[in-house]
Every structure is written in structure tokens, then in C-alpha cells.
Design an enzyme around this catalytic site. Structure first.
Site, PDB file in Angstrom:
ATOM      1  N   SER A  14       0.829  -1.207   0.000  1.00  0.00           N
ATOM      2  CA  SER A  14       0.000   0.000   0.000  1.00  0.00           C
ATOM      3  C   SER A  14       0.864   1.258   0.000  1.00  0.00           C
ATOM      4  O   SER A  14       0.514   2.266  -0.625  1.00  0.00           O
ATOM      5  CB  SER A  14      -0.971   0.005   1.181  1.00  0.00           C
ATOM      6  OG  SER A  14      -0.301   0.195   2.408  1.00  0.00           O
ATOM      7  N   ASN A  15       1.999   1.230   0.691  1.00  0.00           N
ATOM      8  CA  ASN A  15       2.898   2.385   0.642  1.00  0.00           C
ATOM      9  C   ASN A  15       3.551   2.505  -0.733  1.00  0.00           C
ATOM     10  O   ASN A  15       3.795   3.615  -1.207  1.00  0.00           O
ATOM     11  CB  ASN A  15       3.960   2.287   1.739  1.00  0.00           C
ATOM     12  CG  ASN A  15       3.502   2.904   3.050  1.00  0.00           C
ATOM     13  OD1 ASN A  15       3.116   4.054   3.095  1.00  0.00           O
ATOM     14  ND2 ASN A  15       3.526   2.115   4.110  1.00  0.00           N
ATOM     15  N   ARG A  66      22.370 -14.802   5.248  1.00  0.00           N
ATOM     16  CA  ARG A  66      21.920 -13.431   5.016  1.00  0.00           C
ATOM     17  C   ARG A  66      22.851 -12.696   4.061  1.00  0.00           C
ATOM     18  O   ARG A  66      22.411 -11.915   3.221  1.00  0.00           O
ATOM     19  CB  ARG A  66      21.829 -12.676   6.341  1.00  0.00           C
ATOM     20  CG  ARG A  66      21.368 -11.227   6.169  1.00  0.00           C
ATOM     21  CD  ARG A  66      21.343 -10.479   7.483  1.00  0.00           C
ATOM     22  NE  ARG A  66      20.388 -11.072   8.407  1.00  0.00           N
ATOM     23  CZ  ARG A  66      20.279 -10.713   9.677  1.00  0.00           C
ATOM     24  NH1 ARG A  66      21.088  -9.791  10.171  1.00  0.00           N
ATOM     25  NH2 ARG A  66      19.388 -11.281  10.453  1.00  0.00           N
ATOM     26  N   MET A  91      10.090  -7.141   4.867  1.00  0.00           N
ATOM     27  CA  MET A  91      10.140  -7.784   6.179  1.00  0.00           C
ATOM     28  C   MET A  91      11.372  -8.659   6.371  1.00  0.00           C
ATOM     29  O   MET A  91      11.296  -9.764   6.915  1.00  0.00           O
ATOM     30  CB  MET A  91       8.864  -8.602   6.405  1.00  0.00           C
ATOM     31  CG  MET A  91       7.585  -7.809   6.249  1.00  0.00           C
ATOM     32  SD  MET A  91       7.508  -6.363   7.343  1.00  0.00           S
ATOM     33  CE  MET A  91       7.328  -7.153   8.931  1.00  0.00           C
ATOM     34  N   ILE A  93      15.599  -8.215   7.663  1.00  0.00           N
ATOM     35  CA  ILE A  93      16.653  -7.343   8.177  1.00  0.00           C
ATOM     36  C   ILE A  93      17.817  -7.376   7.192  1.00  0.00           C
ATOM     37  O   ILE A  93      18.257  -8.439   6.758  1.00  0.00           O
ATOM     38  CB  ILE A  93      17.101  -7.798   9.572  1.00  0.00           C
ATOM     39  CG1 ILE A  93      15.950  -7.637  10.570  1.00  0.00           C
ATOM     40  CG2 ILE A  93      18.315  -6.991  10.036  1.00  0.00           C
ATOM     41  CD1 ILE A  93      16.247  -8.170  11.956  1.00  0.00           C
ATOM     42  N   LEU A  94      18.300  -6.203   6.844  1.00  0.00           N
ATOM     43  CA  LEU A  94      19.404  -6.081   5.896  1.00  0.00           C
ATOM     44  C   LEU A  94      20.723  -5.953   6.657  1.00  0.00           C
ATOM     45  O   LEU A  94      20.820  -5.213   7.638  1.00  0.00           O
ATOM     46  CB  LEU A  94      19.186  -4.879   4.990  1.00  0.00           C
ATOM     47  CG  LEU A  94      17.929  -4.977   4.122  1.00  0.00           C
ATOM     48  CD1 LEU A  94      17.604  -3.626   3.500  1.00  0.00           C
ATOM     49  CD2 LEU A  94      18.097  -6.044   3.048  1.00  0.00           C
ATOM     50  N   ASN A 108      13.296   3.800   5.210  1.00  0.00           N
ATOM     51  CA  ASN A 108      12.321   2.829   5.706  1.00  0.00           C
ATOM     52  C   ASN A 108      11.214   3.571   6.435  1.00  0.00           C
ATOM     53  O   ASN A 108      11.427   4.661   6.967  1.00  0.00           O
ATOM     54  CB  ASN A 108      12.997   1.843   6.665  1.00  0.00           C
ATOM     55  CG  ASN A 108      12.023   0.800   7.208  1.00  0.00           C
ATOM     56  OD1 ASN A 108      11.340   0.134   6.448  1.00  0.00           O
ATOM     57  ND2 ASN A 108      11.962   0.661   8.521  1.00  0.00           N
ATOM     58  N   HIS A 110       8.325   3.059   9.543  1.00  0.00           N
ATOM     59  CA  HIS A 110       7.973   2.220  10.693  1.00  0.00           C
ATOM     60  C   HIS A 110       6.696   2.760  11.319  1.00  0.00           C
ATOM     61  O   HIS A 110       6.576   3.976  11.534  1.00  0.00           O
ATOM     62  CB  HIS A 110       9.101   2.225  11.718  1.00  0.00           C
ATOM     63  CG  HIS A 110       8.810   1.363  12.904  1.00  0.00           C
ATOM     64  ND1 HIS A 110       8.777  -0.014  12.824  1.00  0.00           N
ATOM     65  CD2 HIS A 110       8.511   1.681  14.193  1.00  0.00           C
ATOM     66  CE1 HIS A 110       8.481  -0.508  14.022  1.00  0.00           C
ATOM     67  NE2 HIS A 110       8.311   0.493  14.858  1.00  0.00           N
ATOM     68  N   GLU A 175       1.024   7.357   6.901  1.00  0.00           N
ATOM     69  CA  GLU A 175       2.151   6.705   6.218  1.00  0.00           C
ATOM     70  C   GLU A 175       2.119   7.028   4.734  1.00  0.00           C
ATOM     71  O   GLU A 175       3.152   7.323   4.117  1.00  0.00           O
ATOM     72  CB  GLU A 175       2.100   5.186   6.406  1.00  0.00           C
ATOM     73  CG  GLU A 175       2.392   4.693   7.798  1.00  0.00           C
ATOM     74  CD  GLU A 175       2.436   3.177   7.854  1.00  0.00           C
ATOM     75  OE1 GLU A 175       2.997   2.555   6.924  1.00  0.00           O
ATOM     76  OE2 GLU A 175       1.891   2.599   8.817  1.00  0.00           O
TER      77      GLU A 175
END
Length: 226
Positions: A14-15, A66, A91, A93-94, A108, A110, A175
Site C-alpha cells: 500500500s505504501n 543473510r 520484512m 533485516i538487511l 524505511n 515504521h 504513512e
């Protein structure tokens, strides 16, 4: 000239749609070159395809660690020509390798007022805690989760009867306003970072119309078109 951007998603997007709408209206200083997901069933991929934007899937489960996953993400983004990265409900973590590759070029969003309530349960955590004000935060991404310098925040009232879903719906409307705005500022070259402070260069732009949003506070203020 618009800045080439890659948008990373994991779900409905949606964003992402809010950014696509602003891009279509001509006000967003971003050229969305790629929408990338770690999940093939993410509806945001269909949103992008409908707008003719290239998409890609880099499934995290296909990589042994990762670091390998991050390297595949970086390769796909580099191939697209994107110079900045927007995490719109991504979703995963980088790691440091990814963050270094696009240092101070990753945004990002939040759904809480950081540094309070970081993590994937920001809205329900805030509701359970009984906060009186909640909201959302756009921030630069660093090597810690939900930690980087803050670009813009929006606050809304929180009510005693709220659960995470009710509070989240009130936050989501904001948002969709502040995230495209922050992306526009980044792509316009108006953001700089000094320590933990993000500075916004001034511009001769009228303020946004905030009618219809209900009680809220946004800082820095939204500009016309956003």
C-alpha cells in the site's frame, strides 16, 4: 532529473501504491526502476506490473545465509540502475553489506514513533502499552533495526479502546502521506545527515492541504503535492 529508485516489498504494497500514485501525478522526484520482493506472492508486484514497472523476486529461502541474500539484492538493484532504495514493508533485516552498498540512500517507514516500539509489532505494542499518542516514522536505514536518523514523523491520537488494527488504520493514512514526501526530499537532494540529525534544505514550496486527515501532527510539515 529524477533519481532512480528501487522499492523493496514483502506484502500488499500500500505504501508502494502511494508512491506510484505520486509518480503518476508528476510530483515525485523519483524514477521507480524496480520493485523487488522476497516473496513471489506479494501483491505489490502486481501493483508495479500494472504501472509497467519491472519487478523481481529474490526469495530469501533460496540463499544459505543473510550475506548471500543481501548480495543477490544488491546485484538486482545495481542491474536496474537504481541509486536509492525504499523499504516499503520489506520484512527482512538487511546486513552491513547491503547498508554499505547504499549508504545514506536507504529509507524505511515504521508504524510507531521511534525510538519507541521498534520491531515488527509496533502498532499492537503501542496499543497494549496504553500510549496516548502514536504514529509513524520515516528514517534512514543503518545497521541496527529501526534505528537510523529520523527524516519525518507523524503523530495521531491513540484511544483506550484501540487495538493494533484500529490504531494501525489511523496511522496508515499518514504513512501514505509522509513516505512519498520523504522519498521526494531524498531524491531532490534536500536531505543531509549530521550525527543523528537529518536536516531538510528549504525550498519555495507551499504547504500541503491537511484537511480530511483528522487530528494529527507532522514534522517537518508536508509540502504541496503530498
Amino acid at each position: 532529473m529524477k533519481t532512480p529508485v528501487a522499492v523493496l516489498i514483502s506484502g500488499s504494497g500500500s505504501n508502494l501504491q502511494a508512491m506510484l500514485d505520486k509518480a503518476a501525478s508528476g510530483v515525485l522526484a523519483a524514477d521507480i526502476r524496480l520493485v523487488l520482493s522476497n516473496r513471489a506472492d506479494a501483491y505489490g508486484l502486481a501493483r508495479a506490473a500494472k504501472c509497467g514497472i519491472p519487478t523481481a523476486v529474490v526469495a530469501h529461502g533460496a540463499y544459505p545465509c543473510r550475506e548471500a541474500f543481501d548480495a543477490a539484492l544488491v546485484a538486482a538493484i545495481r542491474k536496474s540502475g537504481a541509486e536509492a532504495v525504499v523499504l516499503a514493508g520489506f520484512m527482512r533485516i538487511l546486513g552491513p553489506g547491503f547498508v554499505t552498498a547504499f549508504a545514506q540512500r536507504i529509507l524505511n517507514i515504521h508504524p510507531a514513533l521511534l525510538p519507541s516500539f521498534p520491531g515488527v509489532h509496533g502498532q499492537p505494542d503501542a496499543a497494549r502499552h496504553g500510549v496516548k499518542i502514536s504514529g509513524c516514522t520515516v528514517h534512514f536505514v543503518d545497521e541496527k533495526m529501526d534505528h537510523g536518523p529520523i527524516v519525518i514523523q507523524a503523530a495521531v491520537p491513540a484511544h483506550a479502546e484501540d487495538d493494533g488494527k484500529a490504531l494501525g488504520a489511523r496511522i496508515l493514512a499518514l504513512e501514505h502521506r509522509i513516505f512519498p514526501q520523504a522519498v521526494h526530499w531524498l531524491c531532490s537532494g534536500r536531505l543531509s545527515i549530521v550525527g543523528r540529525h537529518v536536516r531538510l534544505a528549504p525550498a519555495d514550496v507551499a504547504p500541503a492541504d491537511m484537511s480530511g486527515l483528522g487530528p494529527c501532527l507532522v514534522n517537518p510539515p508536508l509540502e504541496q503535492g503530498f
